[in-house]
Design a protein around this motif. Structure first.
Motif, PDB file in Angstrom:
ATOM      1  N   ALA A   1      11.716  40.630  22.735  1.00 49.38           N
ATOM      2  CA  ALA A   1      13.110  40.292  22.396  1.00 49.38           C
ATOM      3  C   ALA A   1      13.744  41.348  21.496  1.00 49.38           C
ATOM      4  O   ALA A   1      14.962  41.514  21.474  1.00 49.38           O
ATOM      5  N   ALA A   2      12.918  42.122  20.769  1.00 45.33           N
ATOM      6  CA  ALA A   2      13.446  43.140  19.858  1.00 45.33           C
ATOM      7  C   ALA A   2      14.098  44.293  20.636  1.00 45.33           C
ATOM      8  O   ALA A   2      15.124  44.827  20.214  1.00 45.33           O
ATOM      9  N   ALA A   3      13.507  44.679  21.764  1.00 42.69           N
ATOM     10  CA  ALA A   3      14.072  45.789  22.563  1.00 42.69           C
ATOM     11  C   ALA A   3      13.856  45.513  24.049  1.00 42.69           C
ATOM     12  O   ALA A   3      13.033  46.154  24.691  1.00 42.69           O
ATOM     13  N   PRO A   4      14.617  44.581  24.585  1.00 42.57           N
ATOM     14  CA  PRO A   4      14.384  44.219  25.994  1.00 42.57           C
ATOM     15  C   PRO A   4      15.038  45.200  26.966  1.00 42.57           C
ATOM     16  O   PRO A   4      15.871  46.009  26.570  1.00 42.57           O
TER      17      PRO A   4
ATOM     18  N   SER B   1      17.271  23.774  31.954  1.00 39.63           N
ATOM     19  CA  SER B   1      18.467  24.626  32.016  1.00 39.63           C
ATOM     20  C   SER B   1      19.610  24.049  31.175  1.00 39.63           C
ATOM     21  O   SER B   1      20.415  24.792  30.631  1.00 39.63           O
ATOM     22  N   HIS B   2      19.650  22.709  31.068  1.00 41.83           N
ATOM     23  CA  HIS B   2      20.720  22.078  30.286  1.00 41.83           C
ATOM     24  C   HIS B   2      20.522  22.227  28.780  1.00 41.83           C
ATOM     25  O   HIS B   2      21.443  22.029  28.009  1.00 41.83           O
ATOM     26  N   LEU B   3      19.291  22.547  28.389  1.00 38.83           N
ATOM     27  CA  LEU B   3      18.996  22.588  26.953  1.00 38.83           C
ATOM     28  C   LEU B   3      19.110  23.999  26.366  1.00 38.83           C
ATOM     29  O   LEU B   3      18.945  24.192  25.175  1.00 38.83           O
ATOM     30  N   VAL B   4      19.350  25.000  27.220  1.00 42.29           N
ATOM     31  CA  VAL B   4      19.473  26.381  26.729  1.00 42.29           C
ATOM     32  C   VAL B   4      20.708  27.059  27.337  1.00 42.29           C
ATOM     33  O   VAL B   4      21.330  26.530  28.245  1.00 42.29           O
ATOM     34  N   ASN B   5      21.010  28.262  26.815  1.00 44.47           N
ATOM     35  CA  ASN B   5      22.164  29.009  27.340  1.00 44.47           C
ATOM     36  C   ASN B   5      21.728  30.201  28.179  1.00 44.47           C
ATOM     37  O   ASN B   5      22.089  31.325  27.909  1.00 44.47           O
ATOM     38  N   VAL B   6      20.905  29.933  29.154  1.00 41.62           N
ATOM     39  CA  VAL B   6      20.429  31.008  30.013  1.00 41.62           C
ATOM     40  C   VAL B   6      20.818  30.663  31.445  1.00 41.62           C
ATOM     41  O   VAL B   6      20.861  29.498  31.818  1.00 41.62           O
TER      42      VAL B   6
ATOM     43  N   ASN C   1      16.420  33.645  23.397  1.00 39.78           N
ATOM     44  CA  ASN C   1      16.642  34.661  22.354  1.00 39.78           C
ATOM     45  C   ASN C   1      16.816  36.050  22.939  1.00 39.78           C
ATOM     46  O   ASN C   1      17.604  36.855  22.436  1.00 39.78           O
ATOM     47  N   ILE C   2      16.046  36.320  24.018  1.00 35.52           N
ATOM     48  CA  ILE C   2      16.143  37.635  24.659  1.00 35.52           C
ATOM     49  C   ILE C   2      17.556  37.848  25.202  1.00 35.52           C
ATOM     50  O   ILE C   2      18.085  38.959  25.220  1.00 35.52           O
ATOM     51  N   ALA C   3      18.176  36.743  25.608  1.00 39.26           N
ATOM     52  CA  ALA C   3      19.504  36.809  26.224  1.00 39.26           C
ATOM     53  C   ALA C   3      20.580  37.386  25.296  1.00 39.26           C
ATOM     54  O   ALA C   3      21.662  37.767  25.747  1.00 39.26           O
ATOM     55  N   HIS C   4      20.278  37.489  23.990  1.00 37.80           N
ATOM     56  CA  HIS C   4      21.246  38.119  23.084  1.00 37.80           C
ATOM     57  C   HIS C   4      21.389  39.603  23.386  1.00 37.80           C
ATOM     58  O   HIS C   4      22.421  40.206  23.154  1.00 37.80           O
ATOM     59  N   LYS C   5      20.290  40.213  23.879  1.00 39.79           N
ATOM     60  CA  LYS C   5      20.323  41.677  24.072  1.00 39.79           C
ATOM     61  C   LYS C   5      20.111  42.099  25.520  1.00 39.79           C
ATOM     62  O   LYS C   5      20.022  43.282  25.803  1.00 39.79           O
ATOM     63  N   SER C   6      19.951  41.165  26.398  1.00 39.90           N
ATOM     64  CA  SER C   6      19.625  41.512  27.777  1.00 39.90           C
ATOM     65  C   SER C   6      20.340  40.531  28.706  1.00 39.90           C
ATOM     66  O   SER C   6      20.613  39.395  28.320  1.00 39.90           O
ATOM     67  N   ASP C   7      20.637  41.002  29.917  1.00 36.52           N
ATOM     68  CA  ASP C   7      21.228  40.103  30.910  1.00 36.52           C
ATOM     69  C   ASP C   7      20.081  39.336  31.575  1.00 36.52           C
ATOM     70  O   ASP C   7      19.371  39.878  32.408  1.00 36.52           O
ATOM     71  N   VAL C   8      19.920  38.085  31.155  1.00 37.20           N
ATOM     72  CA  VAL C   8      18.718  37.337  31.529  1.00 37.20           C
ATOM     73  C   VAL C   8      19.017  36.289  32.603  1.00 37.20           C
ATOM     74  O   VAL C   8      20.024  35.591  32.528  1.00 37.20           O
TER      75      VAL C   8
END
Lengths: 379, 132
Positions: free
Chosen positions: B50-53, B111-116, B83-90
């Motif tokens: 997640a630091a550098a995806p 899927s309903h419980l996260v923003n991915v 969390n990875i989705a902050h820096k990557s198109d997931v």
């Protein structure tokens, strides 16, 4: 939904579990026999024999008798498919039991009357022969190459008698005018050669015991019953037997998933039970028409019972919507899962079950309570 | 970053996280009794990733069975993916057997419980190798 007192499956689970003091393990499979099933049954039996049989030669003997026995059942199955079509209860059975250190392997399958008439004198003859005579007879048959189309000539029976060193036990239970159910039971004395004194102590009692057992299981349409230690290896073997036996369907997936939870629950709940009863439990899967019933029984610490009761009652009273809400709440409560318990198991089983969770608690003594959990899944 | 490759066993899934190849896959069955033990290195690896995806990350979940202990852990994996989705198109691609409404239902609830972004990909059980 607690404790329907007239639930015969729960009574049976309790009755079988009560054999625990004499029985190290008892595994019975009833149903269709295919090559694949035989392979899985052998794997399961091997796991248990491995755990408990010390000497290699003993293990080899047990394995030999299992393979021969299973081959007898599958051989007959091939024949019966065309010959005795439509005979009721044409499925076979296989049982392996360890009772006070001695092993018992039993097979059961339908045979036609004419087969019965050939088999019976052969087996009777083997039973009156001494070991040396059996060895001679074996040599003679091998020399003559006198093998019937199915590799018979009774060589398998002779070998089983030699490995066992005991009388072969058998009986032909009439099914109808053309066919009988052939019970065949072999005892393999364990490392501890002290004579046992229980329901298996003489041959006719021993045979009767397994016959009654099979009849009781037949009455409840049980496919599989395992009374023993629930560890990872046994759990996986039981699962592979079931997986190999069911067609792919939504129902079979649910049955499989619930079975995983029930088997793992037994091992979780009994990991801190003292002594011999650690990890012990009973699991039965029955199928009546289009309904599967999964029944699991094990001991609990008496002090854990009120909490468990409350939890089950709570879950049974939830609506579908509330069940999913509970599920999500547990998912979102990150870090709450400890290594053994998530709290999701009962909820998931309740979601998959058709009738809610059925359960009873039966006090055994001041320390322990027998707990049965039953899940029904309709097709 | 070093890939994370774990072969499947009878009761644990195959993990194949390979940033250089752009492949992130969890498949087969997951039913270990102790799921926390199995999943903790996976969650740990995802935290580092997640630091550098990669600019784009596609996760394939191709699971045949999940026990409830694993469901909870797989959801923790999905929280890390969140969390990875902050820096990557997931994207999460959730594969399920046509007949397996429970697996589809589980993915939908996740899927309903996260923003991915979730994609649901149906496959036909006739093509499945494992469960015959």
């Amino acid at each position: 939904m607690e404790g329907n007192p007239n639930n015969p499956l729960i009574d049976l689970a309790y009755r079988l579990f009560n054999r625990i003091d004499d029985t190290d393990f008892e595994y019975i499979y009833r149903g269709n026999f295919s090559q694949k099933i035989s392979k899985n049954l052998l794997a399961l039996a091997e796991t248990n024999v491995k755990d408990s049989a010390g000497r290699t030669s003993l293990k080899n003997k047990i394995y030999f008798v299992m393979v021969e026995g299973l081959q007898n059942v599958t051989k007959h199955r091939d024949k019966d498919e065309t010959d005795i079509d439509g005979t009721p209860d044409s499925d076979g059975m296989f049982a392996i039991q360890k009772n006070l250190g001695h092993y018992y392997i039993t097979t059961g399958n339908i045979v036609k009357k004419n087969e019965e008439n050939t088999l019976k004198p052969k087996l009777e003859q083997i039973n009156i022969m001494e070991r040396d005579d059996l060895t001679l007879l074996r040599k003679e048959i091998l020399k003559k190459g006198d093998l019937s189309d199915k590799g018979g000539a009774g060589l398998g029976f002779i070998e089983m008698a030699r490995k066992s060193g005991k009388k072969l036990m058998f009986d032909f239970e009439p099914v109808n005018e053309q066919a009988s159910f052939f019970y065949f039971r072999t005892e393999i004395p364990g490392n501890d050669t002290t004579e046992i004194n229980n329901s298996f102590s003489d041959e006719s009692k021993s045979l009767d015991d397994v016959k009654h057992l099979n009849e009781a299981l037949d009455h409840e349409k049980i496919l599989i019953s395992f009374n023993g230690r629930f560890n990872r290896e046994n759990t996986l073997s039981l699962l592979s037997v079931i997986k190999g036996q069911m067609n792919v369907s939504m129902t079979s997936k649910k049955v499989y998933a619930v079975m995983v939870e029930l088997l793992q629950n037994i091992s979780k709940h009994t990991s801190d039970i003292e002594g011999d009863k650690k990890n012990r439990g009973i699991f039965m899967l029955s199928k009546k028409e289009d309904t599967f019933v999964l029944t699991a029984g094990n001991l609990l610490h008496a002090e854990d019972v009120p909490k468990m009761k409350d939890r089950l009652e709570f879950i049974n009273n939830l609506s579908d919507k509330e069940l999913y809400k509970q599920y999500d709440m547990i998912l979102l409560d990150i870090g709450s899962a400890n290594e053994r318990k998530t709290g999701l198991g009962f909820i998931d089983m309740r979601i998959k079950s058709t009738t809610g969770l059925n359960y009873i608690f039966k006090d055994i003594n001041a320390q322990n309570t027998f707990f049965v959990l039953q899940v029904t899944i309709k097709n | 970053m070093k890939p994370l490759i774990i072969e499947a066993t009878e009761d644990t899934p195959m993990i194949h996280f390979h940033p250089q190849e752009g492949r992130f896959e969890i498949s087969k069955s997951s039913l270990p009794e102790n799921a926390v033990e199995f999943y903790s290195p996976i969650i740990h690896w995802l935290k580092s990733y997640a630091a550098a995806p990669n600019p784009i990350t596609i996760f394939d979940f191709n699971l045949e069975y999940l026990n409830t202990a694993s469901s909870k852990q797989v959801f923790e994996v999905i929280m890390q993916i969140n969390n990875i989705a902050h820096k990557s198109d997931v994207t999460v691609r959730w594969h399920y057997d046509t007949i397996d409404e429970d697996m589809l239902g589980l993915g939908t609830r996740f899927s309903h419980l996260v923003n991915v972004k979730f994609e649901f990909i149906e496959y036909d059980s006739d093509d499945a190798l494992d469960f015959e």
